[in-house]
Design a protein around this motif. Structure first.
Motif, PDB file in Angstrom:
ATOM      1  N   GLY A 103       0.808  -1.220   0.000  1.00 27.40           N
ATOM      2  CA  GLY A 103       0.000   0.000   0.000  1.00 27.40           C
ATOM      3  C   GLY A 103       0.836   1.263   0.000  1.00 27.40           C
ATOM      4  N   GLN A 104       2.115   1.155  -0.400  1.00 29.52           N
ATOM      5  CA  GLN A 104       3.036   2.285  -0.367  1.00 29.52           C
ATOM      6  C   GLN A 104       3.219   2.916  -1.745  1.00 29.52           C
ATOM      7  OE1 GLN A 104       4.633   3.427   2.593  1.00 29.52           O
ATOM      8  NE2 GLN A 104       3.043   2.090   3.407  1.00 29.52           N
ATOM      9  N   PHE A 105       3.402   4.234  -1.737  1.00 23.04           N
ATOM     10  CA  PHE A 105       3.696   4.996  -2.942  1.00 23.04           C
ATOM     11  C   PHE A 105       5.145   5.461  -2.911  1.00 23.04           C
ATOM     12  CE2 PHE A 105      -0.870   5.628  -2.577  1.00 23.04           C
ATOM     13  CZ  PHE A 105      -1.291   5.521  -3.886  1.00 23.04           C
ATOM     14  N   TYR A 106       5.746   5.545  -4.083  1.00 24.42           N
ATOM     15  CA  TYR A 106       7.033   6.217  -4.249  1.00 24.42           C
ATOM     16  C   TYR A 106       6.841   7.189  -5.401  1.00 24.42           C
ATOM     17  CZ  TYR A 106      11.997   7.138  -4.369  1.00 24.42           C
ATOM     18  OH  TYR A 106      13.217   7.758  -4.303  1.00 24.42           O
ATOM     19  N   THR A 107       7.120   8.455  -5.166  1.00 21.59           N
ATOM     20  CA  THR A 107       6.896   9.488  -6.173  1.00 21.59           C
ATOM     21  C   THR A 107       8.181   9.811  -6.919  1.00 21.59           C
ATOM     22  OG1 THR A 107       5.110  10.460  -4.887  1.00 21.59           O
ATOM     23  CG2 THR A 107       6.142  11.872  -6.532  1.00 21.59           C
ATOM     24  N   PHE A 108       8.053   9.948  -8.231  1.00 22.28           N
ATOM     25  CA  PHE A 108       9.152  10.366  -9.092  1.00 22.28           C
ATOM     26  C   PHE A 108       8.757  11.697  -9.719  1.00 22.28           C
ATOM     27  CE2 PHE A 108       9.196   5.791  -8.868  1.00 22.28           C
ATOM     28  CZ  PHE A 108      10.531   5.486  -8.662  1.00 22.28           C
ATOM     29  N   ASP A 109       9.658  12.675  -9.648  1.00 23.94           N
ATOM     30  CA  ASP A 109       9.379  13.982 -10.235  1.00 23.94           C
ATOM     31  C   ASP A 109      10.659  14.545 -10.844  1.00 23.94           C
ATOM     32  OD1 ASP A 109      10.825  14.955  -8.027  1.00 23.94           O
ATOM     33  OD2 ASP A 109       9.016  15.495  -6.927  1.00 23.94           O
ATOM     34  N   ASN A 110      10.690  15.842 -11.077  1.00 24.39           N
ATOM     35  CA  ASN A 110      11.863  16.430 -11.734  1.00 24.39           C
ATOM     36  C   ASN A 110      13.138  16.269 -10.910  1.00 24.39           C
ATOM     37  OD1 ASN A 110      11.209  18.287  -9.788  1.00 24.39           O
ATOM     38  ND2 ASN A 110      11.163  20.042 -11.151  1.00 24.39           N
ATOM     39  N   ARG A 111      13.020  16.107  -9.607  1.00 21.05           N
ATOM     40  CA  ARG A 111      14.208  15.873  -8.773  1.00 21.05           C
ATOM     41  C   ARG A 111      14.821  14.497  -9.032  1.00 21.05           C
ATOM     42  NH1 ARG A 111      11.075  17.424  -3.418  1.00 21.05           N
ATOM     43  NH2 ARG A 111       9.619  16.183  -4.632  1.00 21.05           N
ATOM     44  N   GLY A 132       2.914  13.994 -21.341  1.00 20.48           N
ATOM     45  CA  GLY A 132       2.704  15.134 -20.464  1.00 20.48           C
ATOM     46  C   GLY A 132       2.596  16.426 -21.236  1.00 20.48           C
ATOM     47  N   VAL A 133       2.473  17.509 -20.510  1.00 20.85           N
ATOM     48  CA  VAL A 133       2.281  18.811 -21.132  1.00 20.85           C
ATOM     49  C   VAL A 133       3.513  19.280 -21.900  1.00 20.85           C
ATOM     50  CG1 VAL A 133       0.521  19.537 -19.484  1.00 20.85           C
ATOM     51  CG2 VAL A 133       2.911  20.038 -19.009  1.00 20.85           C
ATOM     52  N   GLN A 134       4.672  18.669 -21.632  1.00 23.11           N
ATOM     53  CA  GLN A 134       5.889  19.081 -22.323  1.00 23.11           C
ATOM     54  C   GLN A 134       6.520  17.957 -23.134  1.00 23.11           C
ATOM     55  OE1 GLN A 134       8.511  20.838 -19.450  1.00 23.11           O
ATOM     56  NE2 GLN A 134       7.038  22.397 -18.867  1.00 23.11           N
ATOM     57  N   GLY A 135       5.784  16.885 -23.386  1.00 23.51           N
ATOM     58  CA  GLY A 135       6.342  15.814 -24.201  1.00 23.51           C
ATOM     59  C   GLY A 135       6.014  14.436 -23.681  1.00 23.51           C
ATOM     60  N   LEU A 136       6.919  13.505 -23.949  1.00 21.64           N
ATOM     61  CA  LEU A 136       6.711  12.095 -23.649  1.00 21.64           C
ATOM     62  C   LEU A 136       7.830  11.577 -22.752  1.00 21.64           C
ATOM     63  CD1 LEU A 136       4.962   9.561 -24.492  1.00 21.64           C
ATOM     64  CD2 LEU A 136       6.711   9.162 -26.228  1.00 21.64           C
ATOM     65  N   VAL A 137       7.458  10.795 -21.743  1.00 21.73           N
ATOM     66  CA  VAL A 137       8.422  10.130 -20.869  1.00 21.73           C
ATOM     67  C   VAL A 137       8.332   8.637 -21.150  1.00 21.73           C
ATOM     68  CG1 VAL A 137       8.955   9.536 -18.475  1.00 21.73           C
ATOM     69  CG2 VAL A 137       8.309  11.864 -19.054  1.00 21.73           C
ATOM     70  N   SER A 138       9.483   8.000 -21.321  1.00 15.32           N
ATOM     71  CA  SER A 138       9.541   6.574 -21.604  1.00 15.32           C
ATOM     72  C   SER A 138      10.587   5.938 -20.700  1.00 15.32           C
ATOM     73  CB  SER A 138       9.914   6.381 -23.073  1.00 15.32           C
ATOM     74  OG  SER A 138      10.295   5.069 -23.327  1.00 15.32           O
ATOM     75  N   PHE A 139      10.273   4.767 -20.135  1.00 17.25           N
ATOM     76  CA  PHE A 139      11.226   4.088 -19.263  1.00 17.25           C
ATOM     77  C   PHE A 139      10.861   2.616 -19.121  1.00 17.25           C
ATOM     78  CE2 PHE A 139       7.784   5.622 -16.677  1.00 17.25           C
ATOM     79  CZ  PHE A 139       7.541   4.610 -15.763  1.00 17.25           C
ATOM     80  N   ASN A 140      11.847   1.845 -18.683  1.00 11.61           N
ATOM     81  CA  ASN A 140      11.642   0.444 -18.353  1.00 11.61           C
ATOM     82  C   ASN A 140      11.514   0.369 -16.835  1.00 11.61           C
ATOM     83  OD1 ASN A 140      11.830  -2.242 -17.702  1.00 11.61           O
ATOM     84  ND2 ASN A 140      13.601  -2.657 -18.985  1.00 11.61           N
ATOM     85  N   PRO A 141      10.345   0.043 -16.294  1.00 12.58           N
ATOM     86  CA  PRO A 141      10.176   0.050 -14.838  1.00 12.58           C
ATOM     87  C   PRO A 141      11.113  -0.910 -14.105  1.00 12.58           C
ATOM     88  CG  PRO A 141       8.165  -0.676 -15.927  1.00 12.58           C
ATOM     89  CD  PRO A 141       9.128  -0.309 -16.993  1.00 12.58           C
ATOM     90  N   ALA A 142      11.530  -1.992 -14.754  1.00 20.07           N
ATOM     91  CA  ALA A 142      12.442  -2.935 -14.103  1.00 20.07           C
ATOM     92  C   ALA A 142      13.825  -2.323 -13.879  1.00 20.07           C
ATOM     93  CB  ALA A 142      12.564  -4.209 -14.936  1.00 20.07           C
ATOM     94  N   ALA A 143      14.152  -1.278 -14.631  1.00 14.11           N
ATOM     95  CA  ALA A 143      15.459  -0.631 -14.503  1.00 14.11           C
ATOM     96  C   ALA A 143      15.448   0.550 -13.532  1.00 14.11           C
ATOM     97  CB  ALA A 143      15.937  -0.159 -15.875  1.00 14.11           C
ATOM     98  N   VAL A 144      14.285   0.909 -13.017  1.00 19.32           N
ATOM     99  CA  VAL A 144      14.188   2.053 -12.101  1.00 19.32           C
ATOM    100  C   VAL A 144      14.673   1.630 -10.722  1.00 19.32           C
ATOM    101  CG1 VAL A 144      12.601   3.654 -10.968  1.00 19.32           C
ATOM    102  CG2 VAL A 144      12.290   3.087 -13.382  1.00 19.32           C
ATOM    103  N   ARG A 145      15.614   2.382 -10.191  1.00 18.74           N
ATOM    104  CA  ARG A 145      16.167   2.110  -8.862  1.00 18.74           C
ATOM    105  C   ARG A 145      15.854   3.274  -7.934  1.00 18.74           C
ATOM    106  NH1 ARG A 145      16.120  -2.171 -10.745  1.00 18.74           N
ATOM    107  NH2 ARG A 145      17.856  -3.347 -11.565  1.00 18.74           N
ATOM    108  N   THR A 146      15.571   2.939  -6.702  1.00 21.37           N
ATOM    109  CA  THR A 146      15.348   3.968  -5.688  1.00 21.37           C
ATOM    110  C   THR A 146      16.335   3.748  -4.558  1.00 21.37           C
ATOM    111  OG1 THR A 146      13.674   2.614  -4.594  1.00 21.37           O
ATOM    112  CG2 THR A 146      12.895   4.217  -6.211  1.00 21.37           C
TER     113      THR A 146
END
Length: 125
Positions: A60-68, A93-107
């Motif tokens: 039930g947890q969220f992790y937010t990704f933003d410009n930071r 989004g309002v300024q274009g397209l974001v593309s990523f592989n979620p398996a490669a996202v590290r926190t």
């Protein structure tokens, strides 16, 4: 289910119509949810007016990704989301397209150490 101002609603019991609503106080970056995609690890990725959120249903947890975190913008558009057969995700989004592989996202759950640089003290002669 994403809403336009009411957060994210998860159907917990379809027979009884029981939902759990997640909003900003529960960790959602914004109560406007434009798109929801599921990755191969069963996480949900939500596009909002204040970045992307990864929701882990088991905790039930969220992790937010933003410009930071390297996103070029934080505000996304309704209907602008797609998951490719390879698992790659696309969010418009309002300024274009974001593309990523979620398996490669590290926190990094460990915050960096905070320290003050030593300052040289001056003495009067």
């Amino acid at each position: 289910m994403g809403t336009e101002g009411g957060g994210f609603c998860r159907l917990d019991d379809p027979k009884r119509g029981v939902f759990t609503t997640f909003r900003e106080p529960q960790g959602l970056p914004n109560d406007v949810v434009y798109g929801i995609l599921e990755d191969r690890q069963n996480n949900l990725w939500l596009s909002t007016n204040k970045g992307l959120a990864r929701f882990t249903p088991s905790s039930g947890q969220f992790y937010t990704f933003d410009n930071r975190d390297g996103l070029p913008f934080d505000e996304f558009n309704a209907g602008g989301y797609f998951a490719s057969p390879t698992g790659r995700m696309y969010f418009g989004g309002v300024q274009g397209l974001v593309s990523f592989n979620p398996a490669a996202v590290r926190t990094n759950a460990v915050p960096p150490r905070w320290c003050l640089p030593a300052s040289a003290s001056s003495t009067s002669s």
